[in-house]
Design an enzyme around this catalytic site. Sequence first.
Site, short mmCIF file in Angstrom:
data_model
loop_
_atom_site.label_atom_id
_atom_site.label_comp_id
_atom_site.label_asym_id
_atom_site.label_seq_id
_atom_site.Cartn_x
_atom_site.Cartn_y
_atom_site.Cartn_z
N HIS A 79 17.47 -35.85 78.25
CA HIS A 79 17.14 -34.55 77.66
C HIS A 79 18.36 -33.65 77.79
O HIS A 79 19.06 -33.68 78.80
CB HIS A 79 15.94 -33.93 78.38
CG HIS A 79 15.41 -32.71 77.67
ND1 HIS A 79 16.05 -31.49 77.73
CD2 HIS A 79 14.33 -32.54 76.86
CE1 HIS A 79 15.37 -30.62 76.99
NE2 HIS A 79 14.33 -31.23 76.45
N GLU B 42 16.58 -33.77 69.27
CA GLU B 42 16.38 -32.37 69.62
C GLU B 42 17.72 -31.65 69.52
O GLU B 42 18.53 -31.71 70.46
CB GLU B 42 15.85 -32.25 71.06
CG GLU B 42 14.51 -32.91 71.30
CD GLU B 42 13.82 -32.34 72.53
OE1 GLU B 42 12.75 -31.75 72.35
OE2 GLU B 42 14.36 -32.48 73.64
P1 13P Z 1 10.94 -25.87 72.82
O1 13P Z 1 9.82 -26.46 71.98
O2 13P Z 1 10.45 -24.88 73.82
O3 13P Z 1 12.07 -25.39 71.97
O4 13P Z 1 11.54 -27.09 73.71
C1 13P Z 1 11.86 -28.29 73.08
C2 13P Z 1 12.17 -29.31 74.12
O5 13P Z 1 13.19 -29.22 74.78
C3 13P Z 1 11.23 -30.41 74.33
O6 13P Z 1 11.77 -31.41 75.11
#
Ligand code: 13P
Length: 258
Positions: A110, A177
């Site tokens: 992550h 992400e």
């Molecule tokens: P948000 O949905 O709060 O932007 O976070 C995304 C995230 O990092 C999920 O792993």
Amino acid sequence: MAGWLRKQDVNLSPNRQSKYIFGNWKMSQSFEAMRSFFADSTRQNVDPGLEMAIFPSFTHLGEARKLVGPQKVYAIGAQDCSDEKNGAFTGEVSAQSLKELGVCLCLVGHSERRQRANETPQSLSKKLAVLQECGILPVFCIGESRAERESGRVDEILSSQLEVLKTYRGQLILAYEPVWAIGTGLTASASQIQETHAYILKQLGGPWPLLYGGSVKLENAQEILGIEGVHGLLIGGASLKVNVFEKICGFALESLNR
Ligand code: 13P
């Protein structure tokens, strides 16, 4: 295969036909709020093709597994694990001990871990190996920063983050992400998501599902779930409230039945 996440004793086999709605609670959910989340959940059954999971912090995992109950409508995942199997590593949590708690998924790489813990490709590769050995399914996260996107380096950055997978032979779920979209309220546009997902899926081949994460909320979840190449969502802030999270799960079910 329906509900395969919950059948931890069988070979985990993620596929692109299912929809995955995963909630990463980061360090944001208290014990009390977690208890309310599960007490107020209205989802009683495992829906074919819908895979729901919650990723609480380490301290909450054991309690979360109990609160989920025998129906196991929610699978439980961890947010990270040690890259070592066991031994003198103060403060770290092994994949094996996660397995003993009934955890069946684990985030790897992550962006918040990449930044804060300076994770290297070598360490990420070791994490994938220890998780595979324990039968925990990794959710491997990738994404570019704002500066990298603005300088036109998205493909290059994602390719370099995907290098680690070249030697990995196990099962996997991927999550794209974009770092600039996490917790900022700035969601990638539909065309950015579609283009980037297509690029990632082309790079990898194989049947691995690819989730999108970054400021997903009730207002945009349905649209994102409808984008080609999006097999689910990894949700931060909007996963903390059960009514919001389960509405998004409802959108996923609708998209499956369409
Ligand atoms: P948000 O949905 O709060 O932007 O976070 C995304 C995230 O990092 C999920 O792993």
